[in-house]
Design a protein around this motif. Sequence first.
Motif, PDB file in Angstrom:
ATOM      1  N   GLU A 174       0.855  -1.176   0.000  1.00  0.00           N
ATOM      2  CA  GLU A 174       0.000   0.000   0.000  1.00  0.00           C
ATOM      3  C   GLU A 174       0.895   1.230   0.000  1.00  0.00           C
ATOM      4  O   GLU A 174       1.997   1.199   0.549  1.00  0.00           O
ATOM      5  CB  GLU A 174      -0.893   0.018   1.231  1.00  0.00           C
ATOM      6  N   VAL A 175       0.409   2.297  -0.594  1.00  0.00           N
ATOM      7  CA  VAL A 175       1.178   3.528  -0.723  1.00  0.00           C
ATOM      8  C   VAL A 175       0.355   4.684  -0.170  1.00  0.00           C
ATOM      9  O   VAL A 175      -0.851   4.750  -0.382  1.00  0.00           O
ATOM     10  CB  VAL A 175       1.518   3.789  -2.212  1.00  0.00           C
ATOM     11  N   ALA A 176       1.030   5.565   0.553  1.00  0.00           N
ATOM     12  CA  ALA A 176       0.397   6.789   1.049  1.00  0.00           C
ATOM     13  C   ALA A 176       1.285   7.961   0.651  1.00  0.00           C
ATOM     14  O   ALA A 176       2.491   7.944   0.871  1.00  0.00           O
ATOM     15  CB  ALA A 176       0.228   6.747   2.558  1.00  0.00           C
ATOM     16  N   VAL A 177       0.672   8.968   0.047  1.00  0.00           N
ATOM     17  CA  VAL A 177       1.419  10.125  -0.429  1.00  0.00           C
ATOM     18  C   VAL A 177       1.136  11.319   0.467  1.00  0.00           C
ATOM     19  O   VAL A 177      -0.017  11.658   0.725  1.00  0.00           O
ATOM     20  CB  VAL A 177       1.026  10.452  -1.891  1.00  0.00           C
ATOM     21  N   ALA A 178       2.198  11.928   0.970  1.00  0.00           N
ATOM     22  CA  ALA A 178       2.120  13.146   1.772  1.00  0.00           C
ATOM     23  C   ALA A 178       2.837  14.245   0.992  1.00  0.00           C
ATOM     24  O   ALA A 178       3.471  13.971  -0.038  1.00  0.00           O
ATOM     25  CB  ALA A 178       2.762  12.918   3.138  1.00  0.00           C
ATOM     26  N   PRO A 179       2.771  15.480   1.451  1.00  0.00           N
ATOM     27  CA  PRO A 179       3.380  16.576   0.689  1.00  0.00           C
ATOM     28  C   PRO A 179       4.858  16.383   0.327  1.00  0.00           C
ATOM     29  O   PRO A 179       5.259  16.732  -0.774  1.00  0.00           O
ATOM     30  CB  PRO A 179       3.199  17.788   1.595  1.00  0.00           C
ATOM     31  N   GLU A 180       5.649  15.813   1.203  1.00  0.00           N
ATOM     32  CA  GLU A 180       7.080  15.702   0.914  1.00  0.00           C
ATOM     33  C   GLU A 180       7.607  14.277   0.840  1.00  0.00           C
ATOM     34  O   GLU A 180       8.723  14.059   0.395  1.00  0.00           O
ATOM     35  CB  GLU A 180       7.879  16.477   1.956  1.00  0.00           C
ATOM     36  N   VAL A 181       6.805  13.309   1.278  1.00  0.00           N
ATOM     37  CA  VAL A 181       7.269  11.925   1.324  1.00  0.00           C
ATOM     38  C   VAL A 181       6.185  10.979   0.828  1.00  0.00           C
ATOM     39  O   VAL A 181       5.013  11.330   0.734  1.00  0.00           O
ATOM     40  CB  VAL A 181       7.687  11.505   2.754  1.00  0.00           C
ATOM     41  N   VAL A 182       6.618   9.739   0.527  1.00  0.00           N
ATOM     42  CA  VAL A 182       5.712   8.655   0.160  1.00  0.00           C
ATOM     43  C   VAL A 182       6.012   7.492   1.092  1.00  0.00           C
ATOM     44  O   VAL A 182       7.171   7.121   1.279  1.00  0.00           O
ATOM     45  CB  VAL A 182       5.926   8.231  -1.308  1.00  0.00           C
ATOM     46  N   GLY A 183       4.969   6.919   1.682  1.00  0.00           N
ATOM     47  CA  GLY A 183       5.120   5.761   2.553  1.00  0.00           C
ATOM     48  C   GLY A 183       4.686   4.501   1.826  1.00  0.00           C
ATOM     49  O   GLY A 183       3.747   4.522   1.029  1.00  0.00           O
ATOM     50  N   VAL A 184       5.357   3.391   2.111  1.00  0.00           N
ATOM     51  CA  VAL A 184       5.040   2.097   1.521  1.00  0.00           C
ATOM     52  C   VAL A 184       4.989   1.080   2.648  1.00  0.00           C
ATOM     53  O   VAL A 184       5.885   1.031   3.493  1.00  0.00           O
ATOM     54  CB  VAL A 184       6.109   1.678   0.481  1.00  0.00           C
ATOM     55  N   ARG A 185       3.912   0.271   2.671  1.00  0.00           N
ATOM     56  CA  ARG A 185       3.785  -0.759   3.712  1.00  0.00           C
ATOM     57  C   ARG A 185       3.179  -2.023   3.118  1.00  0.00           C
ATOM     58  O   ARG A 185       2.594  -2.013   2.036  1.00  0.00           O
ATOM     59  CB  ARG A 185       2.934  -0.258   4.869  1.00  0.00           C
ATOM     60  N   ASP A 186       3.286  -3.114   3.859  1.00  0.00           N
ATOM     61  CA  ASP A 186       2.730  -4.409   3.479  1.00  0.00           C
ATOM     62  C   ASP A 186       1.258  -4.435   3.888  1.00  0.00           C
ATOM     63  O   ASP A 186       0.934  -4.219   5.058  1.00  0.00           O
ATOM     64  CB  ASP A 186       3.504  -5.507   4.200  1.00  0.00           C
ATOM     65  N   SER A 187       0.368  -4.723   2.970  1.00  0.00           N
ATOM     66  CA  SER A 187      -1.059  -4.725   3.288  1.00  0.00           C
ATOM     67  C   SER A 187      -1.440  -5.815   4.276  1.00  0.00           C
ATOM     68  O   SER A 187      -2.468  -5.711   4.939  1.00  0.00           O
ATOM     69  CB  SER A 187      -1.900  -4.872   2.012  1.00  0.00           C
ATOM     70  N   LYS A 188      -0.621  -6.855   4.406  1.00  0.00           N
ATOM     71  CA  LYS A 188      -0.904  -7.916   5.367  1.00  0.00           C
ATOM     72  C   LYS A 188      -0.480  -7.548   6.783  1.00  0.00           C
ATOM     73  O   LYS A 188      -0.869  -8.203   7.734  1.00  0.00           O
ATOM     74  CB  LYS A 188      -0.187  -9.212   4.954  1.00  0.00           C
ATOM     75  N   ASP A 189       0.329  -6.502   6.924  1.00  0.00           N
ATOM     76  CA  ASP A 189       0.846  -6.087   8.236  1.00  0.00           C
ATOM     77  C   ASP A 189       0.759  -4.567   8.352  1.00  0.00           C
ATOM     78  O   ASP A 189       1.768  -3.876   8.399  1.00  0.00           O
ATOM     79  CB  ASP A 189       2.284  -6.578   8.391  1.00  0.00           C
ATOM     80  N   ARG A 190      -0.436  -4.071   8.406  1.00  0.00           N
ATOM     81  CA  ARG A 190      -0.645  -2.617   8.407  1.00  0.00           C
ATOM     82  C   ARG A 190      -0.092  -1.914   9.636  1.00  0.00           C
ATOM     83  O   ARG A 190       0.121  -0.709   9.611  1.00  0.00           O
ATOM     84  CB  ARG A 190      -2.126  -2.316   8.244  1.00  0.00           C
ATOM     85  N   ASP A 191       0.142  -2.644  10.688  1.00  0.00           N
ATOM     86  CA  ASP A 191       0.744  -2.047  11.877  1.00  0.00           C
ATOM     87  C   ASP A 191       2.256  -2.227  11.898  1.00  0.00           C
ATOM     88  O   ASP A 191       2.919  -1.820  12.845  1.00  0.00           O
ATOM     89  CB  ASP A 191       0.134  -2.662  13.145  1.00  0.00           C
ATOM     90  N   GLY A 192       2.791  -2.838  10.867  1.00  0.00           N
ATOM     91  CA  GLY A 192       4.223  -3.093  10.799  1.00  0.00           C
ATOM     92  C   GLY A 192       5.008  -1.871  10.333  1.00  0.00           C
ATOM     93  O   GLY A 192       4.502  -0.742  10.306  1.00  0.00           O
ATOM     94  N   ASP A 193       6.231  -2.122   9.959  1.00  0.00           N
ATOM     95  CA  ASP A 193       7.131  -1.054   9.526  1.00  0.00           C
ATOM     96  C   ASP A 193       6.657  -0.402   8.225  1.00  0.00           C
ATOM     97  O   ASP A 193       5.979  -1.024   7.411  1.00  0.00           O
ATOM     98  CB  ASP A 193       8.544  -1.595   9.319  1.00  0.00           C
ATOM     99  N   VAL A 194       7.028   0.849   8.066  1.00  0.00           N
ATOM    100  CA  VAL A 194       6.714   1.625   6.871  1.00  0.00           C
ATOM    101  C   VAL A 194       8.013   2.138   6.276  1.00  0.00           C
ATOM    102  O   VAL A 194       8.860   2.677   6.991  1.00  0.00           O
ATOM    103  CB  VAL A 194       5.795   2.827   7.215  1.00  0.00           C
ATOM    104  N   LEU A 195       8.187   1.932   4.985  1.00  0.00           N
ATOM    105  CA  LEU A 195       9.316   2.527   4.278  1.00  0.00           C
ATOM    106  C   LEU A 195       8.886   3.922   3.838  1.00  0.00           C
ATOM    107  O   LEU A 195       7.791   4.090   3.292  1.00  0.00           O
ATOM    108  CB  LEU A 195       9.692   1.695   3.064  1.00  0.00           C
ATOM    109  N   VAL A 196       9.737   4.902   4.059  1.00  0.00           N
ATOM    110  CA  VAL A 196       9.407   6.288   3.704  1.00  0.00           C
ATOM    111  C   VAL A 196      10.468   6.809   2.741  1.00  0.00           C
ATOM    112  O   VAL A 196      11.667   6.704   3.006  1.00  0.00           O
ATOM    113  CB  VAL A 196       9.332   7.174   4.967  1.00  0.00           C
ATOM    114  N   PHE A 197       9.996   7.353   1.622  1.00  0.00           N
ATOM    115  CA  PHE A 197      10.874   7.863   0.586  1.00  0.00           C
ATOM    116  C   PHE A 197      10.564   9.330   0.311  1.00  0.00           C
ATOM    117  O   PHE A 197       9.394   9.721   0.308  1.00  0.00           O
ATOM    118  CB  PHE A 197      10.674   7.086  -0.722  1.00  0.00           C
TER     119      PHE A 197
END
Length: 61
Positions: free
Chosen positions: A22-45
């Motif tokens: 799953e991807v979430a877009v914010a003004p300055e960054v994009v987050g990427v996470r595993d849909s099976k573990d929504r409370d897990g770690d998030v990669l931020v770019f």
Amino acid sequence: MTSGLGNWRKSSKSAVEGNCVEVAVAPEVVGVRDSKDRDGDVLVFPQQRWADFLSGLRRSR
């Protein structure tokens, strides 16, 4: 840093089970996470790095 990433979405082409990233877009960054573990770690770019990544994917088709 991930608190501003509230609007998560996944590809419309994901499997029926919905297991994908799953991807979430914010003004300055994009987050990427595993849909099976929504409370897990998030990669931020940074936005530009994410754009570069997508551009590379499109070129590799």
